[in-house]
Scaffold this active site. Structure first.
Site, PDB file in Angstrom:
ATOM      1  N   GLY A   4      10.118   5.004  11.089  1.00 37.61           N
ATOM      2  CA  GLY A   4       9.788   6.197  11.861  1.00 37.61           C
ATOM      3  C   GLY A   4       9.552   5.883  13.333  1.00 37.61           C
ATOM      4  N   THR A   5       8.894   4.769  13.615  1.00 34.56           N
ATOM      5  CA  THR A   5       8.602   4.415  15.011  1.00 34.56           C
ATOM      6  C   THR A   5       9.903   4.268  15.792  1.00 34.56           C
ATOM      7  OG1 THR A   5       6.565   3.300  14.376  1.00 34.56           O
ATOM      8  CG2 THR A   5       7.534   2.638  16.480  1.00 34.56           C
ATOM      9  N   ASN A  59      -0.490  13.340  10.477  1.00 34.67           N
ATOM     10  CA  ASN A  59      -0.752  12.246   9.543  1.00 34.67           C
ATOM     11  C   ASN A  59      -2.232  12.063   9.208  1.00 34.67           C
ATOM     12  OD1 ASN A  59      -0.319  11.655  12.353  1.00 34.67           O
ATOM     13  ND2 ASN A  59      -0.774   9.530  11.934  1.00 34.67           N
ATOM     14  N   GLN A 109       5.466  12.581   7.834  1.00 36.69           N
ATOM     15  CA  GLN A 109       4.443  12.871   6.815  1.00 36.69           C
ATOM     16  C   GLN A 109       4.835  14.046   5.919  1.00 36.69           C
ATOM     17  OE1 GLN A 109       1.581  11.311   6.054  1.00 36.69           O
ATOM     18  NE2 GLN A 109       1.902   9.740   7.610  1.00 36.69           N
ATOM     19  N   SER A 156      10.685   8.520   7.680  1.00 34.57           N
ATOM     20  CA  SER A 156      10.349   7.125   7.389  1.00 34.57           C
ATOM     21  C   SER A 156      10.410   6.920   5.885  1.00 34.57           C
ATOM     22  CB  SER A 156       8.947   6.817   7.918  1.00 34.57           C
ATOM     23  OG  SER A 156       8.527   5.553   7.480  1.00 34.57           O
ATOM     24  N   HIS A 174       9.065   4.655   3.839  1.00 32.62           N
ATOM     25  CA  HIS A 174       7.880   4.316   3.035  1.00 32.62           C
ATOM     26  C   HIS A 174       6.904   5.476   2.896  1.00 32.62           C
ATOM     27  CE1 HIS A 174       4.957   3.188   6.391  1.00 32.62           C
ATOM     28  NE2 HIS A 174       6.087   3.167   7.038  1.00 32.62           N
ATOM     29  N   THR A 231      23.266  -5.519  12.030  1.00 33.71           N
ATOM     30  CA  THR A 231      23.631  -5.470  10.610  1.00 33.71           C
ATOM     31  C   THR A 231      22.565  -4.700   9.843  1.00 33.71           C
ATOM     32  OG1 THR A 231      24.792  -7.543  10.841  1.00 33.71           O
ATOM     33  CG2 THR A 231      24.165  -6.919   8.598  1.00 33.71           C
ATOM     34  N   CYS A 269      -7.432   1.444  13.773  1.00 32.15           N
ATOM     35  CA  CYS A 269      -8.070   0.151  14.000  1.00 32.15           C
ATOM     36  C   CYS A 269      -7.167  -0.650  14.924  1.00 32.15           C
ATOM     37  CB  CYS A 269      -8.147  -0.578  12.670  1.00 32.15           C
ATOM     38  SG  CYS A 269      -9.790  -1.093  12.288  1.00 32.15           S
TER      39      CYS A 269
HETATM   40  N1  PLP Z   1       5.149   9.288  12.592  1.00 34.61           N
HETATM   41  C1  PLP Z   1       4.111   9.580  11.815  1.00 34.61           C
HETATM   42  C2  PLP Z   1       3.590  10.978  11.772  1.00 34.61           C
HETATM   43  C3  PLP Z   1       3.498   8.583  11.032  1.00 34.61           C
HETATM   44  O1  PLP Z   1       2.462   8.894  10.246  1.00 34.61           O
HETATM   45  C4  PLP Z   1       4.030   7.266  11.090  1.00 34.61           C
HETATM   46  C5  PLP Z   1       3.431   6.181  10.311  1.00 34.61           C
HETATM   47  O2  PLP Z   1       2.345   6.232   9.844  1.00 34.61           O
HETATM   48  C6  PLP Z   1       5.130   7.025  11.927  1.00 34.61           C
HETATM   49  C7  PLP Z   1       5.661   8.051  12.670  1.00 34.61           C
HETATM   50  C8  PLP Z   1       5.726   5.642  12.032  1.00 34.61           C
HETATM   51  O3  PLP Z   1       6.562   5.368  10.946  1.00 34.61           O
HETATM   52  P1  PLP Z   1       6.905   3.843  10.564  1.00 34.61           P
HETATM   53  O4  PLP Z   1       5.664   3.273   9.957  1.00 34.61           O
HETATM   54  O5  PLP Z   1       8.041   3.947   9.588  1.00 34.61           O
HETATM   55  O6  PLP Z   1       7.302   3.152  11.817  1.00 34.61           O
END
Ligand code: PLP
Length: 367
Positions: free
Chosen positions: A49-50, A129, A157, A177, A179, A216, A304
């Protein structure tokens, strides 16, 4: 994922092993696309997600075949830090949008603010989140498009918990994302709707992901992401109703155990699986340790960093007193959470509350 780990082929190679890896990636792309309601070609895989947020937040876009630049970025104050960073927009072109006490963005306030931009780029998450508060994305999309803007929605989320159909939302770009929908860590996607293209890839190199994301592919993680997307797509409605029932049971148990409990964003429409709460005088760290000793993993509402617990920027944006914000505890229910898990959680909470009450009495703190 196990099948993918056994493959040695590079998905860009034309030999049979390469084609087998490519097939897994393209199957996964179709599964993610179905969850969001787009064609496969609109899905770009990333490392999570980041990275998808960083890829999305760029002023350089192409609309209707014409290269253009967005002049200002507007992000809600409750976004994930990757969005708050402003991505590749210059710092002096980024503006934060306030939220109300329920942690919701106000589309009218957004309309007022973006009026000064020629080509605004707006990023508002579908659900927060920390609080689980669902944002009024369809109304936001309406405002953004009337102002000739581009809308990015971080649905990390929300996906798999509520419907995330990109057409109904009206988002131009949407982040996922793996996970967060039950897949493995290390995969994510930026999903595109319609006519808006990004012209500045974040990672340059080979032609993987149509040049949008060189390197890759992480085939096993992408295959797992696809499987999770398929499961989420098939189960979405049923799971949401079951989870909301468990969440409501948990919240009524919380209220019965502690009359002064505060549930953040309680008056907003929320994800079915998230509760962020506190009671005055609660120390989030002590509550988390106590839950952990009972085999229950919960989080604090605060982030944290470098060993220092900081008050949550989300609760600060909702004008929650810092002392109260520091005591916020977040419970997230999963797809496998059962009624008896919720009962164990409430028993553990009763222990936390009785030791809190003892300490309050000793220190003479009023509830
Ligand atoms: N966006 C939101 C709302 C999130 O809660 C998170 C992760 O907790 C992310 C983006 C980032 O996703 P990733 O952990 O896959 O980089």
């Amino acid at each position: 994922m196990t099948a993918a780990l056994g493959l040695t082929g590079n998905a860009s190679s034309v030999h049979a092993e390469g084609r087998a890896a490519r097939r897994l990636i393209e199957d996964a792309r179709g599964q993610v696309a179905r969850l969001i309601g787009v064609e496969s070609k609109n899905v770009t895989f990333t490392s999570g997600g980041t990275e998808a947020n960083m890829l999305a937040l760029t002023p350089a876009i192409e609309a209707g075949g014409r290269k253009e630049r967005c002049d200002r970025l507007f992000v809600s104050a409750i976004e994930h830090p990757s969005v708050l960073s402003g991505g590749r927009f210059a710092a002096d072109t980024v503006e934060q949008l306030p939220v109300n006490a329920n942690g919701e963005v106000d589309p009218l306030e957004l309309e007022r603010r973006i009026a000064k931009a020629e080509r605004p780029f707006v990023s508002v998450m579908l659900a927060n989140n920390e609080t689980g508060a669902i944002q009024p994305i369809a109304a936001v999309a309406d405002v953004v498009h009337r102002a000739n803007g581009v809308l990015h929605v971080d649905a990390v989320q929300a996906a798999g918990r509520i419907e995330c159909d990109i057409e109904k939302l009206g988002a131009d770009l949407l982040t996922l994302s793996s996970h967060k929908i039950g897949g493995p860590q290390g995969a994510g996607a930026l999903v595109r709707r319609g006519d808006i293209h990004l012209t500045e890839p974040l990672i340059r190199g080979g032609w993987q992901e149509r040049g949008q994301r060189a390197g890759t592919e992480n085939v096993a993680a992408i295959a797992g992401f696809g499987a999770a997307a398929r499961a989420a797509h098939e189960a979405q409605q049923g799971d949401a109703v079951r989870m909301a029932g468990l969440r409501d049971r948990f919240e009524s148990g919380l209220k019965a155990a502690s009359s002064d409990v505060i549930i953040f964003s309680a008056n907003a429409s929320r994800l079915p699986n998230t509760t962020l709460f506190t009671v005055p005088g609660l120390k989030a760290e002590s509550a988390i340790i106590s839950f952990d000793l009972n085999g229950i993993a919960v989080s604090s509402g605060s982030a944290c960093s470098s060993g220092k617990v900081q008050a949550s920027h989300v609760l600060a944006a909702m004008a929650v007193e810092p002392a109260l914000a520091r005591g916020a505890v977040r419970v997230s229910l999963g797809w496998e959470t059962t009624e008896s898990d919720v009962e164990s959680l409430l028993i553990a909470w009763n222990t936390v509350v009785s030791s809190l009450l003892k300490n309050r009495d000793k220190q003479g703190i009023a509830a």
